[in-house]
Design an enzyme around this catalytic site. Sequence first.
Site, PDB file in Angstrom:
ATOM      1  N   ARG A   1       0.890  -1.202   0.069  1.00 61.61           N
ATOM      2  CA  ARG A   1       0.240  -0.176  -0.221  1.00 61.61           C
ATOM      3  C   ARG A   1       1.020   0.969   0.048  1.00 61.61           C
ATOM      4  NH1 ARG A   1      -2.995  -2.548  -2.380  1.00 61.61           N
ATOM      5  NH2 ARG A   1      -5.214  -2.785  -1.181  1.00 61.61           N
TER       6      ARG A   1
ATOM      7  N   ASP B   1       4.188   0.425  -7.047  1.00 56.56           N
ATOM      8  CA  ASP B   1       2.864  -0.195  -7.889  1.00 56.56           C
ATOM      9  C   ASP B   1       1.875  -0.036  -7.206  1.00 56.56           C
ATOM     10  OD1 ASP B   1       1.581  -2.130  -9.839  1.00 56.56           O
ATOM     11  OD2 ASP B   1       0.372  -2.615  -8.163  1.00 56.56           O
TER      12      ASP B   1
ATOM     13  N   GLU C   1      -4.176   7.859  -5.243  1.00 60.70           N
ATOM     14  CA  GLU C   1      -4.102   7.564  -6.312  1.00 60.70           C
ATOM     15  C   GLU C   1      -5.382   8.118  -7.612  1.00 60.70           C
ATOM     16  OE1 GLU C   1      -2.205   3.285  -6.128  1.00 60.70           O
ATOM     17  OE2 GLU C   1      -3.922   2.989  -6.530  1.00 60.70           O
TER      18      GLU C   1
ATOM     19  N   HIS D   1      -0.783   0.408 -10.041  1.00 61.83           N
ATOM     20  CA  HIS D   1      -1.158  -1.048  -9.028  1.00 61.83           C
ATOM     21  C   HIS D   1      -1.943  -1.533 -10.159  1.00 61.83           C
ATOM     22  CE1 HIS D   1      -3.221  -0.447  -4.979  1.00 61.83           C
ATOM     23  NE2 HIS D   1      -3.336  -1.560  -5.744  1.00 61.83           N
ATOM     24  N   SER D   2      -1.168  -2.107 -10.671  1.00 56.47           N
ATOM     25  CA  SER D   2      -1.436  -3.638 -11.271  1.00 56.47           C
ATOM     26  C   SER D   2      -0.511  -4.745 -11.238  1.00 56.47           C
ATOM     27  CB  SER D   2      -1.408  -3.015 -12.500  1.00 56.47           C
ATOM     28  OG  SER D   2       0.229  -2.969 -13.130  1.00 56.47           O
TER      29      SER D   2
ATOM     30  N   GLY E   1      -1.598  -6.733  -8.803  1.00 55.82           N
ATOM     31  CA  GLY E   1      -2.241  -8.335  -8.575  1.00 55.82           C
ATOM     32  C   GLY E   1      -3.714  -7.302  -9.063  1.00 55.82           C
TER      33      GLY E   1
END
Length: 321
Positions: free
Chosen positions: A236, A260, A265, A284-285, A287
């Site tokens: 996070r 990530d 965001e 943020h890709s 997972g």
Amino acid sequence: MAGGAPAPEFLARARLLVAPELSASLVRELERITGRSAEPLADEVPGGGPLLCVGAALPGSVRAADRLLWFHSVNAGTDPLLAAGPWPAGALLTRTVGRMGERIAQYVLGWVLAECQAVPEYAAQHARAEWRRLPTELVAGQTALVYGTGRIGGAVAGLLRGCGVRTVGVARTARTGAPPPGFDRVIGAGEDAEAEELAGARWVVAALPSTGATEGFFGAGRFAAVRGATFVNVGRGATVDLGALEGALRDGGVRRAVLDVLAEEPAAPGDPVWRLPRTVITSHSAGITADEDVAVDFAACWEAVREGRRPGPAVDVERGY
């Protein structure tokens, strides 16, 4: 009980509410699993009865109506749900994990191998039409310090260990006995051994949840102990003090960073985070959850609840994960 399995008689009467962004195929699968028709999860839900909701966000009216029996999040991270307001007393919260650990582990390994084979540097040389050999390195025998020893951290450590990387996990407290699968060693955060391992690590991988205890966890103190490691955050964004990271990147303590996740965001084009030296930001890709992940995890939770058991992906709302 709070956070436990709802009583079967309430589950039998629960209305299934699904977020509008869910695909039609996923909604049909949820209807098949529960044996009832889905209704839209909206700001206003007319009628009575207990509610079983599936989505990413919980409307305030549903949160305050004291009718929520169970909310299944289509995401693994539930901190935005919990930060939006008090969680309804007694309501079960479950989350989607799916194959996220596998996906995130491959993301981390991909960057580790790319760095060792000088992929970013060769890509830059290609853009300049420049022919020059660059030094590369082997991953085997080097150390990765993985913060977070749960399902995601364990998956990351296991994949790295399979390539010969020495994997050290950092948990809230030290563990006695054999380390969990994937790890050569597990130490406690704040122990003397942590600074030693930070100094010797080639990669520092952050896979921490966002809680009150982890906000700003990676600050000036921890980054000051790093001696040339690459920092990879797949947990996070709020766990990282970006000012401290920038300082460590500029003074060379941190070799490079792969982020990530960010605290805010998406990052706007003018956000200073884009100008961090030797840093790559992905959207943020690492997972991303698929419909299949949601359906499989929800089905497992459904069976557990029907049998009166607490589901494995249930969230402790006090701890935040």
